[in-house]
Design a protein around this motif. Structure first.
Motif, PDB file in Angstrom:
ATOM      1  N   TYR A 134      -4.837   2.240  -0.073  1.00  7.93           N
ATOM      2  CA  TYR A 134      -4.022   1.545  -1.068  1.00  7.93           C
ATOM      3  C   TYR A 134      -4.294   0.041  -1.046  1.00  7.93           C
ATOM      4  CZ  TYR A 134      -0.869   1.020   2.971  1.00  7.93           C
ATOM      5  OH  TYR A 134      -0.349   0.759   4.194  1.00  7.93           O
ATOM      6  N   ASP A 135      -4.668  -0.516   0.118  1.00 10.48           N
ATOM      7  CA  ASP A 135      -5.034  -1.931   0.175  1.00 10.48           C
ATOM      8  C   ASP A 135      -6.318  -2.192  -0.608  1.00 10.48           C
ATOM      9  OD1 ASP A 135      -2.874  -2.589   1.770  1.00 10.48           O
ATOM     10  OD2 ASP A 135      -4.002  -2.321   3.644  1.00 10.48           O
ATOM     11  N   GLU A 138      -5.505  -2.168  -4.278  1.00 14.67           N
ATOM     12  CA  GLU A 138      -4.804  -3.410  -4.635  1.00 14.67           C
ATOM     13  C   GLU A 138      -5.791  -4.569  -4.767  1.00 14.67           C
ATOM     14  OE1 GLU A 138      -1.604  -5.475  -5.874  1.00 14.67           O
ATOM     15  OE2 GLU A 138      -1.545  -3.374  -5.300  1.00 14.67           O
ATOM     16  N   LYS A 141      -7.598  -4.246  -8.026  1.00 18.60           N
ATOM     17  CA  LYS A 141      -6.744  -4.624  -9.156  1.00 18.60           C
ATOM     18  C   LYS A 141      -6.674  -6.140  -9.303  1.00 18.60           C
ATOM     19  CE  LYS A 141      -3.572  -0.703  -9.182  1.00 18.60           C
ATOM     20  NZ  LYS A 141      -2.191  -0.281  -8.904  1.00 18.60           N
TER      21      LYS A 141
END
Length: 157
Positions: A134-135, A138, A141
């Motif tokens: 998930y890092d 992120e 993004k």
């Protein structure tokens, strides 16, 4: 009147972009690297791959492991194994700091870039902590958002 010289870039020879994607870099060290004659010729030609490399400390010596330096084309019998371990040239205090950082849970040392400095090959080492999936998402993004903002500003002005 003498012409002002622009500062030269750091003569980048190889870069490990995957390390910046897979790890959070906490601190960096600059180290020299012990190479043979044909290896330095191959490095100067840009035939280096840092992607899967890492740093191991054994007997108070730092070693660069699993970095591929292609054999020099004109080197014949003087060429060595492309994946051999290469000694990193660091001060004792730097090795002690690096060892202390690596003994912590979840920390590793990876080569970030290889470059020439005053005619000598140097390696930038990063003490890193692995990113979760998930890092990574992120970070991608945020990168895309910055790119979109830059495009919008460019169109506007």
């Amino acid at each position: 009147m003498a012409k002002k010289m622009k500062p030269k870039p750091d003569n980048l020879l190889a870069q490990n972009k995957k390390a910046w994607h897979d790890y959070n870099i906490l601190e960096t060290y600059e180290a020299g690297i012990a190479l043979t004659g044909t290896e330095i010729k191959s490095v100067r030609a840009g035939k280096t791959n840092l992607r899967d490399g890492f740093i191991r400390i054994t007997n108070n010596e730092a070693w660069l492991v699993n970095v591929h330096i292609s054999p020099y084309k004109e080197g014949n019998q003087f060429n060595v194994d492309p994946l051999r371990s290469r000694k990193l040239l660091l001060h004792k205090k730097e090795i002690a700091k690096l060892l202390a950082a690596l003994t912590q849970q979840g920390k590793t040392a990876v080569p970030l870039r290889m470059y020439l400095k005053h005619g000598y090959a140097k390696v930038l080492i990063g003490v890193a902590e692995g990113k979760k999936l998930y890092d990574k998402r992120e970070a991608l993004k945020k990168k895309d958002q910055k790119r979109e903002m830059a495009r919008a500003l460019k169109e506007r002005y």
